[in-house]
Design an enzyme around this catalytic site. Structure first.
Site, PDB file in Angstrom:
ATOM      1  N   GLU A 229       0.869  -1.192   0.000  1.00 50.12           N
ATOM      2  CA  GLU A 229       0.000   0.000   0.000  1.00 50.12           C
ATOM      3  C   GLU A 229       0.898   1.232   0.000  1.00 50.12           C
ATOM      4  O   GLU A 229       1.883   1.279   0.734  1.00 50.12           O
ATOM      5  CB  GLU A 229      -0.857   0.124   1.277  1.00 50.12           C
ATOM      6  CG  GLU A 229      -1.964  -0.860   1.476  1.00 50.12           C
ATOM      7  CD  GLU A 229      -2.723  -0.615   2.793  1.00 50.12           C
ATOM      8  OE1 GLU A 229      -2.659   0.513   3.348  1.00 50.12           O
ATOM      9  OE2 GLU A 229      -3.369  -1.547   3.274  1.00 50.12           O
ATOM     10  N   GLU A 281     -13.637   5.273   0.182  1.00 49.17           N
ATOM     11  CA  GLU A 281     -14.454   4.331   0.953  1.00 49.17           C
ATOM     12  C   GLU A 281     -15.361   5.140   1.894  1.00 49.17           C
ATOM     13  O   GLU A 281     -14.971   5.481   3.014  1.00 49.17           O
ATOM     14  CB  GLU A 281     -13.557   3.386   1.748  1.00 49.17           C
ATOM     15  CG  GLU A 281     -12.674   2.530   0.858  1.00 49.17           C
ATOM     16  CD  GLU A 281     -11.738   1.617   1.642  1.00 49.17           C
ATOM     17  OE1 GLU A 281     -12.058   0.437   1.800  1.00 49.17           O
ATOM     18  OE2 GLU A 281     -10.700   2.110   2.101  1.00 49.17           O
ATOM     19  N   LYS A 284     -16.125   3.784   5.534  1.00 47.79           N
ATOM     20  CA  LYS A 284     -15.026   3.333   6.390  1.00 47.79           C
ATOM     21  C   LYS A 284     -15.068   4.060   7.729  1.00 47.79           C
ATOM     22  O   LYS A 284     -15.306   5.267   7.796  1.00 47.79           O
ATOM     23  CB  LYS A 284     -13.685   3.598   5.693  1.00 47.79           C
ATOM     24  CG  LYS A 284     -12.512   2.848   6.322  1.00 47.79           C
ATOM     25  CD  LYS A 284     -11.288   2.960   5.431  1.00 47.79           C
ATOM     26  CE  LYS A 284     -10.217   1.977   5.864  1.00 47.79           C
ATOM     27  NZ  LYS A 284      -9.077   2.000   4.933  1.00 47.79           N
ATOM     28  N   GLU A 290      -9.542   8.751   6.456  1.00 49.20           N
ATOM     29  CA  GLU A 290      -9.586   7.356   5.999  1.00 49.20           C
ATOM     30  C   GLU A 290     -10.494   7.173   4.778  1.00 49.20           C
ATOM     31  O   GLU A 290     -10.403   6.162   4.082  1.00 49.20           O
ATOM     32  CB  GLU A 290     -10.087   6.448   7.130  1.00 49.20           C
ATOM     33  CG  GLU A 290      -9.185   6.391   8.351  1.00 49.20           C
ATOM     34  CD  GLU A 290      -7.858   5.703   8.080  1.00 49.20           C
ATOM     35  OE1 GLU A 290      -7.778   4.917   7.114  1.00 49.20           O
ATOM     36  OE2 GLU A 290      -6.895   5.951   8.835  1.00 49.20           O
TER      37      GLU A 290
END
Length: 309
Positions: A229, A281, A284, A290
């Site tokens: 990542e 996302e 999330k 995030e």
């Protein structure tokens, strides 16, 4: 992915092909995603989620079932490259005791299935595992992590599998006012960190080589690292206000160009790297940041222009 507005899985595969993205990381064995990958030629890093570790570690039969259902059933026309058993498991986690047995059981199941030669089994760590990282040659793992990491390193060495590392210059930059934005975004024109005989012009290389140095000090000098990542958020705040579209575009485009050339410690050796993430996302949990790492909008249009070639 943790979103309620994402395109159907076959459309995502079509987007990968349209953009010439040849590899994918899946964090769990989503059956619709695996079905959509059939015949696509996209190479896959498939995750055994942390929530599955205890079950897979409990018995070889459980691990065999996991591999049968999620790998063997698709292996005829899905190109699995890695199985990532666990993601960023910390020694203090209640699941930590299950990580190494789960890795071993999944590897045994993969070998028994006759696909041990093409699929490597590993786990993904974050750079919070480093106790010391500056200068890079001083890189070492935190003492409290060694009990967890040492058997993993031995396993990877014995099986010639890479260590997966989630590596984010963004968080280092945001947490340390001594780090310049140019150094974090691959824009420095001259060396910023001197670690004789090596010189560092970007933070990504410095962090990666610190992990390599830590591996050398813990019996893992022969290992390769795959960056499982890396990325930069487009929104969500942060202490230093660097979360915006322009910085994300600069980081990810420069990252794509940069990893072809290797690091000062391992020059000329391309760094296999996975950008986080394909989409934002929106469901999330955690801090706002995030939810803003995506390269593409839910309508599959790029959030910003980027070239993957």
């Amino acid at each position: 992915m943790l979103g309620n507005n994402l395109p159907p899985k076959p459309e995502v595969i079509a987007l990968y092909n349209q953009r010439n993205i040849r590899r994918m990381r899946l964090y769990d064995p989503n059956q619709d995603a695996l079905q959509a990958l059939r015949g696509s030629n996209i190479e896959v890093m498939l995750g055994v989620p942390n929530t599955d570790l205890q079950r897979v570690a409990a018995s070889q039969a459980n691990a065999n079932t996991w591999v049968q259902n999620n790998v063997r059933n698709y292996a005829g026309n899905v190109k699995f490259r890695y199985i990532a058993v666990g993601n960023e498991v910390k020694p203090s986690d209640s699941l930590a005791q299950f990580l190494v047995p789960a890795i071993r059981n999944i590897r045994t199941a993969i070998v028994a299935a006759g696909i041990g030669n093409q699929i490597k089994v590993s786990t993904a760590i974050d750079t919070g595992t480093l106790g010391e990282s500056f200068p890079p040659s001083k890189g070492s793992f935190r003492p409290d992590y060694r009990q967890l990491l040492d058997p993993i390193i031995r396993f990877l060495v014995n099986n010639q599998a890479p260590l997966l590392v989630n590596l984010y210059p963004y968080f280092s930059y945001d947490g340390n006012t001594a780090i310049s934005l140019d150094y974090a975004l691959f824009r420095s024109q001259s060396p910023v960190v001197s670690d004789p005989p090596l010189q560092y012009r970007n933070l990504f290389d410095a962090i990666l080589d610190a992990v390599y140095a830590a591996l050398e000090k813990s019996g893992g000098g022969s290992l390769e690292i795959v960056v499982s990542e890396s990325g930069w958020p487009t929104a969500g705040g942060g202490a230093r206000g660097a979360t915006n579209i322009e910085n994300a575009r600069t980081y990810n485009q420069n990252l794509i160009q940069h990893v072809k050339a290797g690091t000062p410690k391992k020059p000329g050796k391309p760094i296999e790297t996975y950008i986080f993430a394909m989409f934002d996302e929106n469901t999330k949990q955690g801090n706002e940041i995030e939810r803003h790492w995506g390269l593409f909008l839910p309508n599959k249009q790029p959030k910003y222009q980027i070239n993957f070639n």
